[in-house]
Design a protein around this motif. Structure first.
Motif, mmCIF file in Angstrom:
data_model
loop_
_atom_site.group_PDB
_atom_site.id
_atom_site.type_symbol
_atom_site.label_atom_id
_atom_site.label_comp_id
_atom_site.label_asym_id
_atom_site.label_seq_id
_atom_site.Cartn_x
_atom_site.Cartn_y
_atom_site.Cartn_z
ATOM 1 N N HIS A 212 -19.110 0.670 -4.216
ATOM 2 C CA HIS A 212 -20.196 1.133 -3.340
ATOM 3 C C HIS A 212 -20.378 0.249 -2.113
ATOM 4 N N ASP A 213 -20.040 -1.031 -2.226
ATOM 5 C CA ASP A 213 -20.180 -1.936 -1.079
ATOM 6 C C ASP A 213 -18.811 -2.329 -0.521
ATOM 7 N N PHE A 214 -17.846 -1.469 -0.748
ATOM 8 C CA PHE A 214 -16.470 -1.751 -0.329
ATOM 9 C C PHE A 214 -16.369 -1.872 1.184
ATOM 10 N N ASP A 215 -15.876 -3.000 1.681
ATOM 11 C CA ASP A 215 -15.675 -3.149 3.120
ATOM 12 C C ASP A 215 -14.346 -3.851 3.397
ATOM 13 N N ARG A 216 -13.378 -3.619 2.479
ATOM 14 C CA ARG A 216 -12.014 -4.098 2.674
ATOM 15 C C ARG A 216 -11.913 -5.622 2.803
ATOM 16 N N ILE A 217 -12.671 -6.320 1.986
ATOM 17 C CA ILE A 217 -12.528 -7.770 1.913
ATOM 18 C C ILE A 217 -11.621 -8.078 0.734
ATOM 19 N N PHE A 218 -10.380 -8.459 1.033
ATOM 20 C CA PHE A 218 -9.409 -8.752 -0.012
ATOM 21 C C PHE A 218 -8.885 -10.175 0.168
ATOM 22 N N PHE A 219 -8.397 -10.731 -0.927
ATOM 23 C CA PHE A 219 -7.678 -11.992 -0.871
ATOM 24 C C PHE A 219 -6.250 -11.668 -0.459
ATOM 25 N N GLU A 220 -5.788 -12.285 0.615
ATOM 26 C CA GLU A 220 -4.522 -11.905 1.229
ATOM 27 C C GLU A 220 -3.343 -11.988 0.259
ATOM 28 N N SER A 221 -3.374 -12.943 -0.659
ATOM 29 C CA SER A 221 -2.252 -13.094 -1.582
ATOM 30 C C SER A 221 -2.315 -12.148 -2.770
ATOM 31 N N CYS A 222 -3.356 -11.328 -2.844
ATOM 32 C CA CYS A 222 -3.470 -10.392 -3.970
ATOM 33 C C CYS A 222 -3.934 -9.032 -3.472
ATOM 34 N N LEU A 223 -3.336 -8.588 -2.370
ATOM 35 C CA LEU A 223 -3.718 -7.300 -1.799
ATOM 36 C C LEU A 223 -3.281 -6.156 -2.705
ATOM 37 N N PRO A 224 -4.100 -5.111 -2.844
ATOM 38 C CA PRO A 224 -3.630 -3.912 -3.535
ATOM 39 C C PRO A 224 -2.366 -3.387 -2.858
ATOM 40 N N ILE A 225 -1.455 -2.871 -3.651
ATOM 41 C CA ILE A 225 -0.174 -2.442 -3.108
ATOM 42 C C ILE A 225 -0.342 -1.361 -2.052
ATOM 43 N N GLU A 226 -1.361 -0.504 -2.215
ATOM 44 C CA GLU A 226 -1.577 0.553 -1.223
ATOM 45 C C GLU A 226 -2.070 -0.011 0.109
ATOM 46 N N GLU A 227 -2.797 -1.167 0.046
ATOM 47 C CA GLU A 227 -3.243 -1.806 1.284
ATOM 48 C C GLU A 227 -2.060 -2.424 2.024
ATOM 49 N N ILE A 228 -1.129 -3.006 1.278
ATOM 50 C CA ILE A 228 0.083 -3.542 1.900
ATOM 51 C C ILE A 228 0.864 -2.411 2.564
ATOM 52 N N ALA A 229 1.001 -1.292 1.853
ATOM 53 C CA ALA A 229 1.777 -0.160 2.372
ATOM 54 C C ALA A 229 1.191 0.374 3.670
ATOM 55 N N ARG A 230 -0.114 0.360 3.792
ATOM 56 C CA ARG A 230 -0.766 0.905 4.993
ATOM 57 C C ARG A 230 -0.510 0.050 6.231
ATOM 58 N N ARG A 231 0.063 -1.116 6.039
ATOM 59 C CA ARG A 231 0.378 -1.971 7.192
ATOM 60 C C ARG A 231 1.677 -1.556 7.880
ATOM 61 N N GLY A 232 2.385 -0.617 7.288
ATOM 62 C CA GLY A 232 3.614 -0.150 7.918
ATOM 63 C C GLY A 232 4.654 0.240 6.894
ATOM 64 N N PHE A 233 5.595 1.080 7.315
ATOM 65 C CA PHE A 233 6.589 1.635 6.400
ATOM 66 C C PHE A 233 7.382 0.552 5.675
ATOM 67 N N ASP A 234 7.710 -0.523 6.362
ATOM 68 C CA ASP A 234 8.549 -1.562 5.757
ATOM 69 C C ASP A 234 7.755 -2.710 5.129
ATOM 70 N N ALA A 235 6.425 -2.615 5.147
ATOM 71 C CA ALA A 235 5.608 -3.731 4.660
ATOM 72 C C ALA A 235 5.925 -4.085 3.210
ATOM 73 N N LEU A 236 6.105 -3.083 2.368
ATOM 74 C CA LEU A 236 6.410 -3.354 0.964
ATOM 75 C C LEU A 236 7.782 -3.998 0.797
ATOM 76 N N ARG A 237 8.706 -3.665 1.697
ATOM 77 C CA ARG A 237 10.063 -4.204 1.617
ATOM 78 C C ARG A 237 10.124 -5.677 2.033
ATOM 79 N N PHE A 238 9.057 -6.127 2.677
ATOM 80 C CA PHE A 238 8.944 -7.549 3.002
ATOM 81 C C PHE A 238 7.945 -8.238 2.067
ATOM 82 N N GLY A 239 7.522 -7.495 1.042
ATOM 83 C CA GLY A 239 6.566 -8.011 0.074
ATOM 84 C C GLY A 239 7.050 -7.796 -1.338
ATOM 85 N N PRO A 240 6.255 -7.127 -2.184
ATOM 86 C CA PRO A 240 6.602 -7.024 -3.603
ATOM 87 C C PRO A 240 7.837 -6.193 -3.910
#
Length: 425
Positions: A212-240
């Motif tokens: 309910h109070d979600f405002d996209r405050i995440f710990f950078e080293s533990c981002l949800p995989i979907e948040e990483i993906a939204r950074r760009g098509f290749d973001a996951l390929r440079f991550g997990p």
């Protein structure tokens, strides 16, 4: 004067055991299982709620050096972790059930530890020596009490990866191996371009749980995989999903790590997520071999609280306002399992010293745990983000040493400094 530890997670368990092993009676308060948190499932002590990995064991990795320091200082939790490890390459991963069960048995059978299963909402700051190690999932009532004393807390959202059964996987579409070697510690899913593109498109459009109070405050080293993906098509390929370490044969690679000593369960590495359960089954089921995966634990998201240690703590982990009150674990703004264990260890050592009328010690900056604590309590940031052990935190003098020799020198100094501390305690 009573000695009290509040919170039976990694930090609280280590702190209580360190105090008790020094012959001091300690009361350990834990509200579970009477009241569970958003992430915990049991009433066991030292339950791991996110990954089952404590990170690298190599000394050239900051968290590996941190573990070495902890073992040399007598960390009980790290010793138990080594007894319950599962294959994970250069990382220390554990069978989380066996690990927490053994810690629980040690605590419950210890003659100097009295366990109280109750939620603490008030603290006697005048008459008790207290370790507050309630972690990032501190109850609302206690958090409100602490805010009155230490100011408004900060928070971020953290996420958990799903776990599946091995027997439900199509192993013909996977292979065992390490990223840079042939060790059979990880189960790998190779993806071609089409596999990856299909998964990516469905992932970024999938439905998520929205706090309910979600405002996209995440710990950078533990981002949800979907948040990483939204950074760009290749973001996951440079991550997990990086194919690095497997040559040029694959476009991307998904890794699964053993969750238990028998190898019946596997965790999707880096797949922490806020997707709804239905969407996790659908989207992750698009990956080759996971079409019929049975999820024994779905990924989830939870809110983590912590305080501005730079305003309230000394390097001994005592609070500035109340020298008889210590903080340990992730509530200090540290992040990570090993970090929680080490801050619990330091607080436990210093509680025992204070109880005996001795001066609490500051761990030297020439160690990884000392460098981390120094950052937590001395940084000048208004809103510091959670911090893990890393070589960027070491004293400035080491940056005058050529980069190719810097780690080597710091590791050497760290071992010497920790041995000196061990001689003191």
């Amino acid at each position: 004067m009573r000695v009290i530890v509040i919170g039976g997670g990694l930090a609280g368990s280590e702190a209580a055991l360190q105090i008790a092993e020094r012959g001091i009676e300690v009361i350990l308060y834990e509200m579970r299982p009477i009241r569970l948190t958003e992430a915990h499932r049991t009433g066991n002590f030292a339950e791991l709620v996110c990954s089952n990995s404590l990170g690298s064991v190599e000394l050239t990795d900051a968290r590996g050096l941190l573990k070495e320091e902890g073992l040399r200082l007598g960390s009980i939790l790290l010793q138990v972790a080594l007894k319950n490890k599962v294959p994970a390459g250069k990382a220390l991963a554990v069978d989380r059930v066996k690990f927490s069960e053994e810690i629980t048995n040690i605590i419950l059978s210890h003659p100097k530890i009295h366990v109280e299963r109750a939620e603490i909402t008030k603290i006697d700051f005048d008459n008790d020596i207290v370790v507050i190690a309630t972690g990032p999932l501190t109850s609302d009532a206690l958090l409100s009490e602490l805010q009155k004393l230490f100011g408004e807390n900060l928070f971020f959202y953290d996420a958990v990866s799903p776990v599946v059964t091995k027997e439900s996987l199509d192993l013909s579409k996977m292979f065992f191996g390490g990223r840079y070697d042939q060790s059979p510690d990880y189960l790998n899913i190779p993806l071609n371009y089409d596999d990856y593109e299909r998964f990516y498109k469905e992932l970024i459009e999938a439905k998520t749980h929205t706090p309910h109070d979600f405002d996209r405050i995440f710990f950078e080293s533990c981002l949800p995989i979907e948040e990483i993906a939204r950074r760009g098509f290749d973001a996951l390929r440079f991550g997990p999903l990086t194919p690095k370490g497997f040559g040029k044969a694959f476009f991307a690679v998904v890794q699964l790590r053993r969750e238990d000593t028998d190898g019946n369960l596997f965790e999707l590495v880096g797949f922490q997520t806020s997707l709804t359960y239905q969407e996790q089954k659908r989207v992750f089921g698009l990956l080759p071999g996971l079409e019929n995966a049975e999820f024994v634990r779905y990924g989830s998201i939870h809110k983590n609280a912590y305080f501005r240690a730079n305003r309230i703590l000394n390097k001994t982990l005592q609070t500035k306002k109340f020298p008889n009150v210590f903080l340990a674990g992730q509530i200090t703004g540290s992040e990570g399992y090993s970090e929680a264990i080490l801050t619990g260890l330091v607080s436990g050592i210093n509680v025992a010293r204070l109880y005996r009328g001795e001066k609490p010690i500051e761990i030297p900056d020439e160690t990884m745990i000392g460098s981390l604590i120094r950052f937590l309590v001395e940084n000048d940031l208004e809103d510091p983000q959670p911090m893990r052990a890393n070589f960027g935190l070491i004293p400035k003098k080491y940056f005058e040493i050529p980069k190719n020799k810097r780690k080597e020198k710091f590791i050497e100094d760290s071992i010497k400094s920790i041995e000196l501390v061990r001689g003191m305690i």
